[in-house]
Design a protein around this motif. Sequence first.
Motif, PDB file in Angstrom:
ATOM      1  N   MET A 176      73.464  -8.330  78.397  1.00 16.64           N
ATOM      2  CA  MET A 176      74.935  -7.887  78.529  1.00 16.64           C
ATOM      3  C   MET A 176      75.868  -8.776  77.868  1.00 16.64           C
ATOM      4  SD  MET A 176      74.722  -5.032  80.244  1.00 16.64           S
ATOM      5  CE  MET A 176      76.117  -4.732  80.620  1.00 16.64           C
ATOM      6  N   LYS A 177      75.229  -9.936  77.093  1.00 20.84           N
ATOM      7  CA  LYS A 177      76.061 -10.865  76.696  1.00 20.84           C
ATOM      8  C   LYS A 177      77.007 -11.700  77.325  1.00 20.84           C
ATOM      9  CE  LYS A 177      76.113  -8.008  72.282  1.00 20.84           C
ATOM     10  NZ  LYS A 177      76.773  -7.374  71.379  1.00 20.84           N
ATOM     11  N   GLU A 178      76.331 -11.927  78.753  1.00 16.80           N
ATOM     12  CA  GLU A 178      77.339 -12.660  79.493  1.00 16.80           C
ATOM     13  C   GLU A 178      76.976 -14.170  79.402  1.00 16.80           C
ATOM     14  OE1 GLU A 178      77.510 -11.075  83.283  1.00 16.80           O
ATOM     15  OE2 GLU A 178      78.452  -9.265  82.562  1.00 16.80           O
ATOM     16  N   SER A 179      75.673 -14.563  78.893  1.00 19.41           N
ATOM     17  CA  SER A 179      75.276 -15.708  78.723  1.00 19.41           C
ATOM     18  C   SER A 179      74.361 -15.723  77.310  1.00 19.41           C
ATOM     19  CB  SER A 179      74.145 -16.142  79.766  1.00 19.41           C
ATOM     20  OG  SER A 179      73.143 -15.449  79.740  1.00 19.41           O
ATOM     21  N   SER A 180      74.277 -16.781  76.537  1.00 17.57           N
ATOM     22  CA  SER A 180      73.638 -16.825  75.359  1.00 17.57           C
ATOM     23  C   SER A 180      72.042 -17.165  75.561  1.00 17.57           C
ATOM     24  CB  SER A 180      74.306 -18.014  74.535  1.00 17.57           C
ATOM     25  OG  SER A 180      74.169 -19.229  75.081  1.00 17.57           O
ATOM     26  N   CYS A 181      71.339 -16.732  74.542  1.00 17.92           N
ATOM     27  CA  CYS A 181      69.898 -17.033  74.355  1.00 17.92           C
ATOM     28  C   CYS A 181      69.745 -18.272  73.839  1.00 17.92           C
ATOM     29  CB  CYS A 181      69.130 -15.875  73.743  1.00 17.92           C
ATOM     30  SG  CYS A 181      69.322 -14.370  74.365  1.00 17.92           S
ATOM     31  N   LYS A 182      69.352 -19.213  74.437  1.00 20.24           N
ATOM     32  CA  LYS A 182      69.084 -20.723  73.851  1.00 20.24           C
ATOM     33  C   LYS A 182      67.846 -20.796  73.160  1.00 20.24           C
ATOM     34  CE  LYS A 182      72.089 -22.931  77.071  1.00 20.24           C
ATOM     35  NZ  LYS A 182      72.270 -23.952  78.060  1.00 20.24           N
ATOM     36  N   SER A 183      66.875 -20.076  73.458  1.00 21.41           N
ATOM     37  CA  SER A 183      65.506 -19.884  72.947  1.00 21.41           C
ATOM     38  C   SER A 183      65.544 -18.871  71.962  1.00 21.41           C
ATOM     39  CB  SER A 183      64.329 -19.810  74.187  1.00 21.41           C
ATOM     40  OG  SER A 183      63.385 -19.203  73.415  1.00 21.41           O
ATOM     41  N   PRO A 184      64.955 -19.183  70.695  1.00 23.43           N
ATOM     42  CA  PRO A 184      64.799 -18.369  69.750  1.00 23.43           C
ATOM     43  C   PRO A 184      63.919 -17.055  70.189  1.00 23.43           C
ATOM     44  CG  PRO A 184      64.581 -20.166  68.830  1.00 23.43           C
ATOM     45  CD  PRO A 184      64.525 -20.494  70.079  1.00 23.43           C
ATOM     46  N   LEU A 185      62.870 -17.564  71.071  1.00 22.71           N
ATOM     47  CA  LEU A 185      61.937 -16.356  71.541  1.00 22.71           C
ATOM     48  C   LEU A 185      62.637 -15.337  72.426  1.00 22.71           C
ATOM     49  CD1 LEU A 185      59.274 -15.151  72.047  1.00 22.71           C
ATOM     50  CD2 LEU A 185      58.822 -16.617  73.636  1.00 22.71           C
ATOM     51  N   MET A 186      63.645 -15.948  73.471  1.00 19.34           N
ATOM     52  CA  MET A 186      64.335 -14.925  74.304  1.00 19.34           C
ATOM     53  C   MET A 186      65.269 -14.134  73.133  1.00 19.34           C
ATOM     54  SD  MET A 186      63.314 -15.412  77.103  1.00 19.34           S
ATOM     55  CE  MET A 186      61.624 -15.513  76.406  1.00 19.34           C
ATOM     56  N   ALA A 187      65.987 -14.641  72.369  1.00 20.00           N
ATOM     57  CA  ALA A 187      66.838 -14.119  71.510  1.00 20.00           C
ATOM     58  C   ALA A 187      66.156 -13.063  70.777  1.00 20.00           C
ATOM     59  CB  ALA A 187      67.511 -14.984  70.279  1.00 20.00           C
ATOM     60  N   ALA A 188      64.778 -13.183  70.396  1.00 26.99           N
ATOM     61  CA  ALA A 188      64.298 -12.090  69.774  1.00 26.99           C
ATOM     62  C   ALA A 188      63.811 -10.988  70.802  1.00 26.99           C
ATOM     63  CB  ALA A 188      62.881 -12.497  69.208  1.00 26.99           C
ATOM     64  N   TYR A 189      63.627 -10.994  71.837  1.00 24.51           N
ATOM     65  CA  TYR A 189      63.375 -10.190  72.960  1.00 24.51           C
ATOM     66  C   TYR A 189      64.624  -9.461  73.219  1.00 24.51           C
ATOM     67  CZ  TYR A 189      58.598 -11.446  74.531  1.00 24.51           C
ATOM     68  OH  TYR A 189      57.181 -11.654  74.437  1.00 24.51           O
ATOM     69  N   CYS A 190      65.707 -10.053  73.319  1.00 29.13           N
ATOM     70  CA  CYS A 190      66.939  -9.563  73.542  1.00 29.13           C
ATOM     71  C   CYS A 190      67.496  -8.531  72.364  1.00 29.13           C
ATOM     72  CB  CYS A 190      67.880 -10.441  73.831  1.00 29.13           C
ATOM     73  SG  CYS A 190      69.645  -9.987  74.246  1.00 29.13           S
ATOM     74  N   GLN A 250      72.779   7.637  74.751  1.00 25.99           N
ATOM     75  CA  GLN A 250      74.064   7.913  74.606  1.00 25.99           C
ATOM     76  C   GLN A 250      74.794   7.057  75.608  1.00 25.99           C
ATOM     77  OE1 GLN A 250      74.587  12.070  75.077  1.00 25.99           O
ATOM     78  NE2 GLN A 250      73.200  12.597  73.493  1.00 25.99           N
ATOM     79  N   GLY A 251      74.268   6.672  76.819  1.00 26.83           N
ATOM     80  CA  GLY A 251      74.887   5.845  77.708  1.00 26.83           C
ATOM     81  C   GLY A 251      73.785   5.149  78.499  1.00 26.83           C
ATOM     82  N   ILE A 252      73.820   3.857  78.602  1.00 25.42           N
ATOM     83  CA  ILE A 252      73.141   3.028  79.126  1.00 25.42           C
ATOM     84  C   ILE A 252      73.850   1.814  79.856  1.00 25.42           C
ATOM     85  CG2 ILE A 252      72.556   1.593  77.221  1.00 25.42           C
ATOM     86  CD1 ILE A 252      69.723   1.213  78.432  1.00 25.42           C
ATOM     87  N   GLU A 253      73.284   1.597  81.175  1.00 27.34           N
ATOM     88  CA  GLU A 253      74.032   0.470  81.781  1.00 27.34           C
ATOM     89  C   GLU A 253      73.064  -0.566  82.551  1.00 27.34           C
ATOM     90  OE1 GLU A 253      77.075   1.498  84.606  1.00 27.34           O
ATOM     91  OE2 GLU A 253      78.049   2.979  83.257  1.00 27.34           O
ATOM     92  N   LEU A 254      72.951  -1.561  82.580  1.00 26.66           N
ATOM     93  CA  LEU A 254      72.248  -2.629  83.152  1.00 26.66           C
ATOM     94  C   LEU A 254      73.126  -3.567  84.221  1.00 26.66           C
ATOM     95  CD1 LEU A 254      71.093  -2.465  79.978  1.00 26.66           C
ATOM     96  CD2 LEU A 254      69.592  -4.380  80.626  1.00 26.66           C
ATOM     97  N   HIS A 255      72.152  -3.348  85.470  1.00 24.19           N
ATOM     98  CA  HIS A 255      72.894  -4.027  86.529  1.00 24.19           C
ATOM     99  C   HIS A 255      71.791  -4.918  87.061  1.00 24.19           C
ATOM    100  CE1 HIS A 255      76.167  -1.246  86.669  1.00 24.19           C
ATOM    101  NE2 HIS A 255      75.353  -0.314  86.253  1.00 24.19           N
ATOM    102  N   ILE A 315      69.224  -9.787  82.595  1.00 26.22           N
ATOM    103  CA  ILE A 315      70.417  -9.222  82.677  1.00 26.22           C
ATOM    104  C   ILE A 315      71.604  -9.774  81.881  1.00 26.22           C
ATOM    105  CG2 ILE A 315      71.941  -7.717  84.210  1.00 26.22           C
ATOM    106  CD1 ILE A 315      69.434  -6.505  83.935  1.00 26.22           C
ATOM    107  N   ASP A 316      71.796 -10.943  82.174  1.00 25.88           N
ATOM    108  CA  ASP A 316      73.336 -11.547  81.452  1.00 25.88           C
ATOM    109  C   ASP A 316      72.796 -11.621  80.006  1.00 25.88           C
ATOM    110  OD1 ASP A 316      74.161 -11.606  83.922  1.00 25.88           O
ATOM    111  OD2 ASP A 316      74.044 -13.996  84.246  1.00 25.88           O
TER     112      ASP A 316
END
Length: 240
Positions: free
Chosen positions: A91-105, A116-121, A87-88
């Motif tokens: 939502m760009k509250e934490s960075s993806c240190k792993s290239p694999l996680m960055a690709a999934y993100c 049109q509207g989406i929220e993650l919690h 979630i973080d």
Amino acid sequence: MEVQLPTLDVTHEYWTMYFDGSIMAPRLGAGVVLISLDESRLRYAIRLHFLASNNAAEYKALTNGLCITIEFGATRLYVHGDSELVIDQVMKESSCKSPLMAAYCQEVRKLEDKFQGIELHHVPQKDNDAADFLTKLATRWDPSLSEVFINDLHESSTHVLEGLIKTHPDAKLAPGGSDPSASMTMSPADVVVLALDQTDWRAPLLAYLLEEVLPPERAEARWITRCAKTFVALGDELYK
């Protein structure tokens, strides 16, 4: 046997989605619960037939849930998951240190553009019981219950592989400056560049601990996931 799923809070303005993914040796699974505007509940148990990390399973649950929601034509969505890391990152509250996680993100963000509207919690695990139940159902490969859809995924998304190549700092353009993903076919393990010699026994452990990447051979991948629990990686050094 019919199992009663927990009652979920529903917001009537948006569709609502709960997702979960997990490793329960020797299998991976994911679960998705969709709640439509008329409070109809759609339950999906997703069986993952490839090796990946627990965080990757969470991402697969999220991306598959978004794809299913899009297919139903929903344009507004509340998403709930108990993986604070996923979630973080989305939502760009934490960075993806792993290239694999960055690709999934990156794949999640492409799907977000279709709404049109989406929220993650983020929600506590106790409030995600319905999706957790479906995840456990998927990892057991039990006969499906009534009104539970079973999805089988036999390989990770090619979009994730392409994103992994593009986001890796050591990725090089193919001759002529073309996109490497257009001419290269490789597993995620192939694009992880380590300072260590690949003959070093520490290399696959570091690849998993630092980049969450596993080799394609199932036996070796299982050994690495078991062995990695007794190590910690600091930089490119491995400590027992």
